[in-house]
Scaffold this active site. Structure first.
Site, mmCIF file in Angstrom:
data_model
loop_
_atom_site.group_PDB
_atom_site.id
_atom_site.type_symbol
_atom_site.label_atom_id
_atom_site.label_comp_id
_atom_site.label_asym_id
_atom_site.label_seq_id
_atom_site.Cartn_x
_atom_site.Cartn_y
_atom_site.Cartn_z
ATOM 1 N N ASP A 148 -4.656 -3.212 10.539
ATOM 2 C CA ASP A 148 -3.304 -4.143 10.871
ATOM 3 C C ASP A 148 -3.094 -4.673 9.478
ATOM 4 O O ASP A 148 -2.577 -5.676 9.128
ATOM 5 C CB ASP A 148 -3.775 -5.240 11.591
ATOM 6 C CG ASP A 148 -5.076 -6.005 11.317
ATOM 7 O OD1 ASP A 148 -5.708 -5.758 10.030
ATOM 8 O OD2 ASP A 148 -5.403 -6.965 11.694
ATOM 9 N N CYS A 202 -7.574 -4.569 6.762
ATOM 10 C CA CYS A 202 -8.803 -3.625 6.998
ATOM 11 C C CYS A 202 -9.702 -3.794 5.708
ATOM 12 O O CYS A 202 -10.954 -3.974 6.122
ATOM 13 C CB CYS A 202 -8.375 -2.348 7.462
ATOM 14 S SG CYS A 202 -7.321 -1.508 5.988
ATOM 15 N N HIS A 238 -6.017 3.059 4.690
ATOM 16 C CA HIS A 238 -7.049 2.272 5.753
ATOM 17 C C HIS A 238 -8.528 2.527 5.131
ATOM 18 O O HIS A 238 -9.103 3.424 4.452
ATOM 19 C CB HIS A 238 -7.082 3.127 6.978
ATOM 20 C CG HIS A 238 -7.785 2.219 8.055
ATOM 21 N ND1 HIS A 238 -7.502 1.142 8.453
ATOM 22 C CD2 HIS A 238 -8.994 2.619 8.650
ATOM 23 C CE1 HIS A 238 -8.485 0.521 9.337
ATOM 24 N NE2 HIS A 238 -9.310 1.328 9.567
#
Lengths: 303, 184
Positions: free
Chosen positions: A87, A90, A289
Site C-alpha cells: 500500500d 510497505c 515492494h
C-alpha cells in the site's frame, strides 16, 4: 456517494470513511476513489504470517529463470518470508514489525534505551524545524508505548500474537508508520545538504517539497533516501536483499545482491563492532515492494 | 477569555460523555484527542492569525467552519469566505473534507459545490497539517490559482487564455455579490 468502483467491499477503512461522510452533500469528487492498487492491497493484511520461501518460488513458477535461480539461493540463506501489504507503506511497515519483533524476542532493554534516546533527538529535530508539537506527538507516544509493552516484566507486556494483532490494527500500525515518516522527514530536512543531490537526481524537486509530497503523506513509496534517513535517525542498521532480474555474474554464476544501510555516526568502538555484524533487520526488495526476510542462522549469513 | 474557558469545559464534558457511549472505537478516540488539541491551539492563535476565524461546532468536534479573509491584491480582497470542514474518523491520517460555502469564482473551486482542488486535501495530505494550516493553504491558493487543473473550467480558461482582466472582473463581481456584507 458511492463511486463507480464497486470492488471495494474488502476495504473496511474506506467503507468506514465513506460512511463517516454520509449525510453530507459533497461533490462527487470529494470521496477519494480507491485506486486499483488499493483494492489489491486491501486483500493482504498489513503484516502477513511467516511463510516458507517456497511460497515465493511458487509466485514465479512461469517466470524468469534468473529469479528462480536467485530464489533458490535465498532459500539456502533464509528460512522464511513475511509479506506486507503493498500500500506504499510497505518499507515502513516491514521495518516496524521487524524491529519490534527483534526487541520482543531478544528482550534487549539496552537497545530500547538506546533507541529512546534517538527518538527524543528526533523530537527535538522536528521542534527545531518548526513542526507544531501536537501534530506529531501522538505518533511518537504510540511508538514509545509499543517499546514499553514489548519488554516483558511490566504489567502491560504483550505476547508475540498481540504484536502481530497490533501490527494489523490500523489505529496502531498506521500510527507507527506515520511516526517513521515524521522521523524520516525530520532527518532529511536537517541534513538537507547531504540529501539534496539524491533528491534532485531522483525527482527534481526541493528537499522541502520532497518531504511534503514523498515522505510525509501516507502511502508514498520509499526508496534508498527514506531508508538511509530512517536508519541514520534511529541508529538502526537495515539489510536490503534485492530480488530482481539483474544477473550480476562476473564469475558466471547468479548471485543475490544485498546492501547494508549502516547508520552514520557509529563512532565508538562498541558500536562499530555492532555495525560490522549483520543487521538484525533484513528486508527483501522486489521492484516496488518490501517484505521481511528471516535469516537461517544469524552468524552464517555474513559468510 | 471566560467565554472560551466555558466552551472548553463544555467540550470536555461532552467528550467524556461521548467516550462512555463510544469507547470501543480507537480511531475516533485518536482523532478526537487530536481535534481537541487543535481546538486549544486555535484559541491561542486567534490573535496571531486575524485572517482566519476557525470555529468548532458546539456539539460535534468533527464539524468545523472557518471564515477566511480574501488575500489583498487579489479580486477576493475585502471579501469574507466561509469554509465547511467535515473531519473523517481516521483523522489526522486522512484529510478533512473542506469546501467553500460562500460562492467563489476560482479555477480550483467547483462553482456549484464549493469543492476545492488542492493536493494537500487529497494525496499530499499528512498529519503535519492542521485545520488552521489548511486554511492558510486555501488562502494561498486563492492568491495563486492553478489554472491547469481547473474544477471551474470557465475560470481556468480565462486565465489560460491570458485574459487576466476578464478573470479579475468576474472574480471581483462574485466577491462583491457573495462575500461582502450588504451595505445599507
Amino acid at each position: 456517494m458511492q463511486n463507480q468502483n464497486d470492488t471495494v467491499k474488502d476495504d473496511a477503512e474506506l467503507a468506514a470513511s465513506i460512511s463517516a461522510m454520509k449525510g453530507e452533500e459533497w461533490g462527487c469528487c470529494s470521496v477519494e476513489e480507491p485506486s486499483f492498487q488499493e483494492d489489491e492491497a486491501a486483500k493482504v493484511p498489513y503484516v502477513g504470517d511467516k511463510e516458507p520461501l517456497s511460497s515465493l518460488s511458487a509466485e514465479y513458477q512461469a517466470g524468469s529463470p534468473i529469479l528462480l535461480e536467485k530464489i533458490k539461493i535465498l532459500d539456502s540463506q533464509y528460512v522464511a518470508i513475511r509479506r506486507t501489504r503493498g500500500d506504499g507503506n510497505c518499507f515502513f511497515r516491514s521495518f516496524m514489525f521487524s524491529y519490534l519483533e527483534h526487541v520482543l524476542e531478544s528482550q534487549d532493554g539496552a537497545e530500547v534505551d538506546r533507541i529512546k534516546v534517538n527518538v527524543e533527538k528526533c523530537r527535538k529535530t522536528l521542534q527545531n524545524l518548526g513542526y507544531t508539537d501536537f501534530t506529531f506527538e501522538d505518533f511518537f507516544a504510540l511508538f514509545l508505548e509499543q517499546l514499553d509493552d514489548i519488554l516483558q516484566g511490566s504489567e502491560e507486556s504483550i505476547s508475540y500474537d498481540e504484536l502481530v494483532n497490533r501490527s494489523r490494527d490500523q489505529s496502531v500500525s498506521d500510527y507507527i508508520v506515520m511516526f517513521f515518516r515524521f522521523v524520516t522527514a525530520g532527518e532529511i530536512r536537517t541534513r538537507a545538504e547531504f540529501f539534496e543531490p539524491f533528491i534532485t537526481g531522483l525527482s527534481n524537486t526541493t528537499v522541502d517539497q520532497f518531504c511534503k509530497t514523498s515522505v510525509e503523506p501516507m502511502g508514498e513509496e520509499s526508496d534508498h533516501i527514506h531508508i538511509t534517513a530512517l536508519s541514520d535517525a534511529l541508529g538502526v542498521a537495515i539489510r536490503v536483499v534485492y530480488l530482481d532480474r539483474s544477473s550480476c555474474g562476473d564469475t558466471g554464476g547468479v548471485t543475490v545482491n544485498h546492501h547494508d544501510f549502516v547508520p552514520v555516526g557509529t563512532n565508538d568502538e562498541k558500536k562499530e563492532e555492532e555495525a560490522s555484524a549483520a543487521p538484525f533487520i533484513t528486508l527483501l526488495y522486489r521492484p516496488g515492494h518490501y517484505d521481511i526476510l528471516y535469516p537461517k542462522v544469524l552468524d552464517d549469513v555474513e559468510k | 477569555m471566560i467565554c472560551a474557558d466555558l466552551k472548553v469545559v463544555r467540550l470536555i464534558l461532552y467528550l467524556s460523555w461521548r467516550d462512555r457511549l463510544l469507547c470501543a472505537n480507537s480511531d475516533m478516540q485518536q482523532s478526537r484527542a487530536r481535534l481537541f488539541k487543535e481546538y486549544k491551539e486555535v484559541q491561542r492563535e486567534k490573535v496571531a492569525d486575524p485572517d482566519i476565524q476557525l470555529v468548532c461546532d458546539d456539539t460535534n468536534i468533527f464539524k468545523w467552519t472557518a471564515l477566511i479573509k480574501g488575500p489583498s491584491e487579489t479580486p477576493y480582497e475585502g471579501g469574507v469566505f466561509q469554509l465547511a470542514f467535515a473531519v473523517p474518523e481516521p483523522y489526522p491520517l486522512q484529510p478533512p473534507q473542506v469546501r467553500f460555502l460562500t460562492k467563489i469564482f476560482h479555477p480550483n473551486v467547483h462553482f456549484k459545490t464549493g469543492e476545492i482542488c488542492l493536493d494537500i486535501l487529497k494525496n499530499a495530505w499528512s498529519p503535519a497539517w492542521t485545520l488552521q494550516s489548511v486554511c492558510r493553504a486555501i488562502i494561498a491558493l486563492m492568491a495563486h490559482p492553478e489554472a491547469d487543473s481547473p474544477l471551474n473550467c470557465d475560470s481556468g480558461n480565462l486565465l489560460r487564455s491570458g485574459d487576466v482582466r476578464g478573470f479579475n472582473s468576474m472574480a471581483r463581481m462574485y466577491t462583491r455579490l457573495a462575500a461582502m456584507p450588504k451595505k445599507g
